[in-house]
Design a protein around this motif. Structure first.
Motif, PDB file in Angstrom:
ATOM      1  N   THR A   1     -43.090  -6.550  32.024  1.00  0.00           N
ATOM      2  CA  THR A   1     -43.679  -6.981  30.756  1.00  0.00           C
ATOM      3  C   THR A   1     -43.261  -8.421  30.516  1.00  0.00           C
ATOM      4  O   THR A   1     -42.073  -8.739  30.527  1.00  0.00           O
ATOM      5  CB  THR A   1     -43.201  -6.102  29.591  1.00  0.00           C
ATOM      6  OG1 THR A   1     -43.542  -4.738  29.856  1.00  0.00           O
ATOM      7  CG2 THR A   1     -43.837  -6.537  28.285  1.00  0.00           C
TER       8      THR A   1
ATOM      9  N   GLU B   1     -33.256   2.013  33.142  1.00  0.00           N
ATOM     10  CA  GLU B   1     -32.709   0.651  33.225  1.00  0.00           C
ATOM     11  C   GLU B   1     -33.841  -0.367  33.216  1.00  0.00           C
ATOM     12  O   GLU B   1     -34.964  -0.083  33.658  1.00  0.00           O
ATOM     13  CB  GLU B   1     -31.851   0.472  34.477  1.00  0.00           C
ATOM     14  CG  GLU B   1     -32.570   0.695  35.785  1.00  0.00           C
ATOM     15  CD  GLU B   1     -31.645   0.540  36.982  1.00  0.00           C
ATOM     16  OE1 GLU B   1     -32.153   0.140  38.057  1.00  0.00           O
ATOM     17  OE2 GLU B   1     -30.435   0.823  36.868  1.00  0.00           O
ATOM     18  N   THR B   2     -33.526  -1.525  32.673  1.00  0.00           N
ATOM     19  CA  THR B   2     -34.482  -2.630  32.584  1.00  0.00           C
ATOM     20  C   THR B   2     -33.741  -3.937  32.842  1.00  0.00           C
ATOM     21  O   THR B   2     -32.620  -4.127  32.356  1.00  0.00           O
ATOM     22  CB  THR B   2     -35.146  -2.679  31.193  1.00  0.00           C
ATOM     23  OG1 THR B   2     -35.828  -1.443  30.950  1.00  0.00           O
ATOM     24  CG2 THR B   2     -36.146  -3.818  31.104  1.00  0.00           C
TER      25      THR B   2
ATOM     26  N   VAL C   1     -41.431  -2.800  24.883  1.00  0.00           N
ATOM     27  CA  VAL C   1     -41.238  -2.822  26.329  1.00  0.00           C
ATOM     28  C   VAL C   1     -40.993  -1.395  26.818  1.00  0.00           C
ATOM     29  O   VAL C   1     -40.067  -0.726  26.341  1.00  0.00           O
ATOM     30  CB  VAL C   1     -40.045  -3.718  26.715  1.00  0.00           C
ATOM     31  CG1 VAL C   1     -39.762  -3.624  28.203  1.00  0.00           C
ATOM     32  CG2 VAL C   1     -40.318  -5.168  26.312  1.00  0.00           C
TER      33      VAL C   1
ATOM     34  N   SER D   1     -39.603   1.303  29.445  1.00  0.00           N
ATOM     35  CA  SER D   1     -38.603   1.403  30.499  1.00  0.00           C
ATOM     36  C   SER D   1     -38.714   2.785  31.130  1.00  0.00           C
ATOM     37  O   SER D   1     -38.773   3.796  30.423  1.00  0.00           O
ATOM     38  CB  SER D   1     -37.194   1.192  29.932  1.00  0.00           C
ATOM     39  OG  SER D   1     -36.215   1.266  30.957  1.00  0.00           O
ATOM     40  N   GLU D   2     -38.753   2.846  32.453  1.00  0.00           N
ATOM     41  CA  GLU D   2     -38.977   4.104  33.149  1.00  0.00           C
ATOM     42  C   GLU D   2     -37.684   4.914  33.259  1.00  0.00           C
ATOM     43  O   GLU D   2     -36.615   4.383  33.577  1.00  0.00           O
ATOM     44  CB  GLU D   2     -39.528   3.842  34.557  1.00  0.00           C
ATOM     45  CG  GLU D   2     -40.850   3.087  34.584  1.00  0.00           C
ATOM     46  CD  GLU D   2     -41.992   3.904  34.030  1.00  0.00           C
ATOM     47  OE1 GLU D   2     -41.960   5.140  34.174  1.00  0.00           O
ATOM     48  OE2 GLU D   2     -42.920   3.306  33.453  1.00  0.00           O
TER      49      GLU D   2
ATOM     50  N   ALA E   1     -39.342  -8.571  31.206  1.00  0.00           N
ATOM     51  CA  ALA E   1     -38.615  -7.301  31.216  1.00  0.00           C
ATOM     52  C   ALA E   1     -39.172  -6.465  32.361  1.00  0.00           C
ATOM     53  O   ALA E   1     -40.356  -6.133  32.372  1.00  0.00           O
ATOM     54  CB  ALA E   1     -38.769  -6.570  29.891  1.00  0.00           C
ATOM     55  N   GLU E   2     -38.334  -6.141  33.343  1.00  0.00           N
ATOM     56  CA  GLU E   2     -38.775  -5.435  34.538  1.00  0.00           C
ATOM     57  C   GLU E   2     -38.132  -4.062  34.618  1.00  0.00           C
ATOM     58  O   GLU E   2     -36.912  -3.936  34.581  1.00  0.00           O
ATOM     59  CB  GLU E   2     -38.432  -6.235  35.794  1.00  0.00           C
ATOM     60  CG  GLU E   2     -39.151  -7.561  35.914  1.00  0.00           C
ATOM     61  CD  GLU E   2     -38.784  -8.290  37.190  1.00  0.00           C
ATOM     62  OE1 GLU E   2     -39.396  -7.991  38.239  1.00  0.00           O
ATOM     63  OE2 GLU E   2     -37.870  -9.133  37.136  1.00  0.00           O
ATOM     64  N   SER E   3     -38.995  -3.029  34.709  1.00  0.00           N
ATOM     65  CA  SER E   3     -38.550  -1.678  35.015  1.00  0.00           C
ATOM     66  C   SER E   3     -39.425  -1.231  36.175  1.00  0.00           C
ATOM     67  O   SER E   3     -39.417  -1.865  37.223  1.00  0.00           O
ATOM     68  CB  SER E   3     -38.683  -0.765  33.794  1.00  0.00           C
ATOM     69  OG  SER E   3     -38.166   0.519  34.065  1.00  0.00           O
TER      70      SER E   3
ATOM     71  N   LYS F   1     -40.663   7.864  29.824  1.00  0.00           N
ATOM     72  CA  LYS F   1     -40.514   6.482  29.389  1.00  0.00           C
ATOM     73  C   LYS F   1     -39.565   6.383  28.205  1.00  0.00           C
ATOM     74  O   LYS F   1     -39.465   7.298  27.380  1.00  0.00           O
ATOM     75  CB  LYS F   1     -41.870   5.883  29.000  1.00  0.00           C
ATOM     76  CG  LYS F   1     -42.839   5.721  30.160  1.00  0.00           C
ATOM     77  CD  LYS F   1     -44.121   5.050  29.708  1.00  0.00           C
ATOM     78  CE  LYS F   1     -45.122   4.932  30.850  1.00  0.00           C
ATOM     79  NZ  LYS F   1     -44.612   4.061  31.944  1.00  0.00           N
TER      80      LYS F   1
END
Length: 290
Positions: free
Chosen positions: A103, A138-139, A118, A120-121, A97-99, A67
């Motif tokens: 979130t 990336e997010t 937030v 992020s993977e 916020a999308e990974s 992460k």
């Protein structure tokens, strides 16, 4: 004697000058890295007057958990800002916020945007490549209010002392903004890792050279030498475990230096004990009267 004294003074002055140059270079490298980390990168700015600025700071890159932790602070622009209070929002805006996971956080009218951590993977990178490991994450950031989508702009900074993060921003057709991050080891971590590799090999070869001298000179069990070799064997373990970033056992640094250094020192110590024991026994047998 005068010429010899002048030569010694000249060499001493050269050594002091070289040390000063190295210290100056180290300070210059530190100041350059510090300046680089304090810079804020403008990734994407919408062309409309009403938009949400997201100040994204990379707090931590953790290869162990896969992460990247981002610290996000929303700032309103245009009609989204409260009159007389530019940092406060005039209405509620929902920011996503999308990974690997999403979130979501919301602003409150009349107040500044709430800071948010937030995750992020990480989707690319191998931790055992240390110190040459690098990662990608990336997010996607998007925002909405009661009227619909709100344009999002990104500004990025970096605060993780162990990694240097290079971000890029891309505005997607949906109006959201994609933030891509490439993380590599920081310069200071890279320099220290190389120093540790060199030091491990230097200590291993020093022990090997000492054993060669003891063997050729036919000396017995020289206890100070054996104590130094054994101490070096265990000291390298502490040095390895102090590597910045805590790389796992089996990393590249182990195969390049640590495993070899430990093997050379252990074998050298064993050879010194075996040959020394033989010499001691032979001397004891020769000392026994017939």
């Amino acid at each position: 004697m005068n010429a010899l004294a002048r030569l010694r003074r000249s060499r001493f002055a050269q050594a002091v000058l070289l040390l000063a140059v190295l210290c100056g270079a180290g300070i210059a490298l530190y100041l350059d890295e510090r300046e680089t980390r304090q810079q804020t990168h403008e990734l994407a700015v919408p062309g409309t007057p009403d938009w949400v600025e997201l100040d994204v700071t990379t707090q931590e890159v953790d290869p162990g958990t896969g992460k990247v932790t981002l610290y996000v602070v929303p700032v309103p622009h245009g009609n989204l800002a409260q009159p007389g209070a530019p940092a406060a929002f005039s209405r509620q805006v929902e920011i996503t916020a999308e990974s690997a996971t999403a979130t979501v956080f919301r602003t409150v009218p009349g107040r500044a945007g709430p800071p948010q951590q937030v995750p992020s993977e990480i989707f690319s990178g191998t931790e055992t490549d240390y110190p040459f490991d690098r990662y990608r994450a990336e997010t996607v950031f998007s925002a909405h209010d009661a009227a619909g989508p709100v344009p999002v702009g990104l500004f990025s900074g970096d605060s993780d002392p162990f990694f240097f993060v290079t971000p890029t921003g891309t505005v997607l057709p949906s109006g959201a903004t994609l933030m891509e991050m490439k993380a590599t080891r920081a310069r200071s971590t890279f320099i220290l890792a190389w120093f540790m590799i060199a030091a491990m090999w230097a200590l291993a070869l020093a022990v090997l050279a000492a054993v060669e001298v003891l063997h050729r000179s036919g000396q017995g069990l020289v206890w100070p030498s054996l104590g130094w070799m054994a101490a070096t064997l265990f000291a390298l373990i502490g040095m390895r475990n102090a590597a910045p970033g805590g790389p796992p056992i089996g990393s590249l640094i182990d195969y390049v230096a640590f495993f070899w250094a430990e093997g050379i020192i252990a074998a050298s110590l064993t050879v010194a004990v075996v040959t020394g024991t033989r010499v001691e026994r032979r001397a004891r047998e020769d000392a026994v009267p017939p």
